[in-house]
Structure formats: C-alpha cells, structure tokens
Design an enzyme around this catalytic site. Structure first.
Site, mmCIF file in Angstrom:
data_model
loop_
_atom_site.group_PDB
_atom_site.id
_atom_site.type_symbol
_atom_site.label_atom_id
_atom_site.label_comp_id
_atom_site.label_asym_id
_atom_site.label_seq_id
_atom_site.Cartn_x
_atom_site.Cartn_y
_atom_site.Cartn_z
ATOM 1 C CG ASP A 1 -11.951 4.003 6.104
ATOM 2 O OD1 ASP A 1 -11.518 4.860 6.890
ATOM 3 O OD2 ASP A 1 -11.664 3.991 4.896
ATOM 4 C CB SER B 1 -8.582 5.569 7.636
ATOM 5 O OG SER B 1 -8.960 5.658 6.303
ATOM 6 N NE ARG C 1 -10.379 10.839 9.522
ATOM 7 C CZ ARG C 1 -9.474 10.098 8.851
ATOM 8 N NH1 ARG C 1 -9.811 8.907 8.379
ATOM 9 N NH2 ARG C 1 -8.248 10.522 8.681
ATOM 10 C CG HIS D 1 -1.767 1.228 1.304
ATOM 11 N ND1 HIS D 1 -2.936 1.327 0.588
ATOM 12 C CD2 HIS D 1 -1.619 2.412 1.959
ATOM 13 C CE1 HIS D 1 -3.484 2.513 0.813
ATOM 14 N NE2 HIS D 1 -2.702 3.185 1.631
ATOM 15 C CE LYS E 1 -9.060 2.673 3.465
ATOM 16 N NZ LYS E 1 -9.157 4.069 3.069
HETATM 17 N N1 URA Z 1 -5.859 7.401 3.168
HETATM 18 C C1 URA Z 1 -6.872 6.715 3.752
HETATM 19 O O1 URA Z 1 -7.289 5.673 3.264
HETATM 20 N N2 URA Z 1 -7.399 7.217 4.899
HETATM 21 C C2 URA Z 1 -6.980 8.353 5.480
HETATM 22 O O2 URA Z 1 -7.483 8.734 6.513
HETATM 23 C C3 URA Z 1 -5.933 9.061 4.854
HETATM 24 C C4 URA Z 1 -5.383 8.550 3.690
#
Ligand code: URA
Length: 439
Positions: free
Chosen positions: A161, A183, A168, A82, A187
C-alpha cells in the site's frame, strides 16, 4: 503473465482474476514491475473501477504484503477504530482509554498528520516523554499489563500500500473509491483486528466532500471487512465544521483530558460515546437490540466517574509520558501569543469552514505540509462556536495560539474567511448522517 495484458484487460473494462491482481501487486512491491506499468494499471483501475471481488483481492494482497500483527495470544477478540481524517479529530485520545476502562483491551497503531488533517501521534507527542515508538515486545507487553497501547506502527504493515500510494499521489489516481477503500482496509486487516469501527468523515474538511460518495466508500470498506471475516460498522460523520473546540496538538490533548474528566464540548463527548459504544458492543460480541444504548450508558458512567481519565493517565505513564501534565494540562506546551478574535456582528453562525480552520492551524505550524516536517505542539485554534449558535457582536469566536506575529496574521486572514454570520436562524449541523452495519 505479461503486465501489458493485465493493464489492457482493465483498460478495456474487463474483470481481473485473483491471480492477475496478486501477480501485478506482488511484482510491483518486489520491484519487478516498473513504475510506468503500475501507473498505467492504476489509471485503468481509476477509470474502469473494480468489482467487489477484485477490490477484496487487491486489499488482501496488500494486507499480506508485509508483516501481520497477531494479537490473538493477548486479545482473543480485538476491536479497532479508524477515522478517515478530520479537523479537530481527537476522538482516539478519548475513546481508547474509555473502551479499555470498560474492560475491552485496545492495541492501536496510529499515524501522523499530513496536510490539513492532524495525527494522533503528533498530538500525543505534546505530552513530554510520551514514547510513540515501541518495540514489538513492548507493544505486546503493554497490552498485556495495561489493556491499552497507543503507538506508531511497530511493524512493516502493508508495504504494498505504501508503494502504491506513493505512485497514486503523483499520477492523479488517489481519488478512486476501490483504491482508497483497499488502501485503508489493507492496513486495518494487517493490524489484526477482529472487528473495526470506521469513522468516515464527510464535508468540506474531509477527504470525501459528498455524502453519497462517502456512503459508497463506507459501504465498500464494510463489504471488504465482512468478506474478510471481520465485524464492521461505519459511521458517516460531519466534517463541515471542526469537531470539538480545538484544532492543534497540545490544545487538543487538553480538550481530550477535559472530556475524559466528564467535561469537554458536547459534540465531542457525544461523538466519542457513539464510537466507543460500537467498539464495546462489538468487543463483547453483543447482538442484543439494546447493545449500543447499554454500552453508551456504561461509558457515560466511566467518563463521569473519571475512570476513563484514570486509564488515559495509566497509558501515558506506561509509555513514559509526564503524568503531571495529564493532572495539570496547564503544563502542556503554551504558545507565546494568544489572541481572541471577536464576532464582527451579531447573528447566527452559518458556517465555520473546517478546511479553512485547518489551513489556519497549518499556517500556525500545528500540521505538516510535507512528510517529515516538524510540528509545533503549542500552536492552534480554539473554536468557541458551532453552526446554529447565536452570537452577540464582540463575543469571542476564535482564540489563536501563535508562535509569532507573521503566522498569526496569516491564520487570522484564513479564519476571517472561515466564518460566516447570518441575520437569519440557521440549523445546527447533524453529527452523524448514517451508520452502515456489516455484521
Ligand atoms: N487514506 C489511506 O490510507 N489511503 C487512501 O488511499 C486514502 C486515505
């Protein structure tokens, strides 16, 4: 339980129990907790922070809020990567076929770009016919048959999320380390990997501008993954100048293909070998001291022999893409206008501001300002220099690929600001600042 009590505990700096975190997050995801109470809670978290245990609980709750991918019937030990998002970041396009060519199966769900950072799916879609939307069965079948799949999300991963991020975004609570870390990691955990290589970008063109902050974020993510039983590595990599030599979509695919054929810019090649090296070493669960250099030597051979390229070609064919484009990248979409921008003076490159280059690419139409906007696959910016390079007056610095004169003019103005040339010698920027291990 009452939402006001959970909000007040966090507001006053207290530590929430696992049950309280689950209760508020699940309640919000179901629609039982209204936006205004969740917004107040998020602001309390933003201001007071979270302990490691709270951050892990939040991550696990979000990871379990939707479907979870189970790759174990096909890949006994799955490795994922990632990137926190960068400018010119086409690393997945090179690394995944390379890792698959080394015999480590990869099943990756990628995202689209938003704002200044590009997305792997948008880049892949510049290959005519490439299908980023696969059914669950197609996704699994492809890993089984080809050892590689690179597509958009097939499942509803971590919907909590998505709902929390939307809140947010409009309540000034994005830039909180525990909220960002949970967050991203929710995932990743839901996507089924046993080991994860995180490429945490730091610099002007990244989410994190400051090295200490990026290191803290990386450490939190590594700790979350380790506590959840995953093997973790986080690389802290430079994003002050663009990665590689292109920022766009088709032009980034072309550069990825060149790199998979053993060419490509030196920084991109090296970056990909390090990321892929960690993935291979983790995928083999190889803990020998030479595991990384050995994996990198093997991957170098796979790049130079064209076996990584062959795997990319196989991936494109499997997902319905036109392989003639892979064999001859001149067939990729081409912008009608191509203009070279020369240096205005001789000297040493002191800055190539990644954010301004990204904004220039956005003006050209290569990215999207709002979710759902269309991207133009053909446009973008080639960057022919790196910080520390010597340039003669008149040598080409940028090549702009534009759809029309208006966007070209706006991009040029930004590129002029992005570049700074000094009469003094300048140090090249490091590619990596640090590596954090959680194994
Ligand atoms: N990328 C994400 O998936 N979440 C965040 O909060 C910031 C960057």
């Amino acid at each position: 339980m009452r939402a006001t009590d959970v909000i007040a505990t966090k507001r006053d700096g207290g530590e929430l129990s696992t049950e309280e975190i689950r209760w508020i997050v699940d309640g919000f995801t179901r629609g039982d907790i209204p936006d205004y109470q969740m917004a107040a809670w998020l602001m309390a978290v933003y201001l007071r922070g979270m302990s490691h245990r709270e951050t892990v609980d939040l991550t696990q709750t979000m990871a379990r809020s939707g479907e979870q991918l189970d790759l174990s019937p096909i890949i006994p030990y799955a490795v994922d990567k990632h990137s926190t998002g960068g400018v010119g970041d086409k690393v997945s396009l090179v690394v995944l076929p390379l890792v698959a060519a080394a015999g480590i199966p990869v099943a990756k769900m990628s995202g689209r770009g938003l704002g200044f950072s590009g997305g792997t799916l948008d880049k892949l879609e510049s290959i005519p016919g490439y299908r980023v939307t696969l059914t669950d069965d197609e996704f699994m079948q492809q890993v089984r048959e080809h050892g590689i799949v690179l597509a958009g999300q097939t499942k509803s991963l971590a919907p909590a999320d998505g709902a929390i991020y939307a809140l947010r975004d409009v309540t000034a609570t994005v830039s909180s380390l525990p909220l960002i870390a949970s967050s991203i990691m929710s995932k990743k955990l839901a996507a089924g990997a046993n080991a994860i290589v995180l490429d945490v970008k730091v610099g002007i063109g990244a989410f994190m501008h400051d090295l200490d902050e990026a290191r803290a974020l990386a450490q939190i993510m590594v700790d979350i993954g380790t506590t959840a039983g995953r093997k973790m590595v986080a690389l802290l990599s430079d994003m002050n100048q663009p990665l590689g030599a292109t920022v766009g979509n088709a032009i980034e695919v072309r550069e990825a293909i060149e790199t998979l054929r053993g060419g490509g810019p030196t920084d991109l090649r090296e970056h990909c070998l390090v990321v892929a090296g960690h993935m291979v070493r983790l995928g083999r669960q190889d803990i020998s001291p030479n595991a990384l250099p050995d994996a990198m030597a093997e991957l170098t051979e796979l790049l130079d022999s064209g076996r990584g390229f062959d795997k990319f070609r196989e991936l494109v064919a499997a997902q319905g893409g036109d392989v003639r484009v892979v064999d001859d990248p001149a067939r990729l979409p081409q912008a009608p206008i191509t203009v070279s921008i020369p240096a205005t003076q001789a000297g040493t490159i002191a800055q190539v501001n990644a954010l301004l280059v990204a904004q220039a690419a956005l003006e050209l139409g290569a990215g999207r300002a709002r979710k759902g906007d269309a991207v133009d696959p053909a446009v973008g910016v080639e960057v022919h220099i790196k910080v520390g390079d010597q340039v003669a007056a008149d040598s080409t610095i940028f090549t702009v690929h534009a759809a029309n004169d208006d966007t070209l003019a706006r991009a040029r103005a930004l590129l002029d600001q992005a570049l700074s040339i000094s009469p003094q010698p300048q140090e090249a920027l490091p590619m990596f600042y640090d590596t954090i291990y959680g194994e």
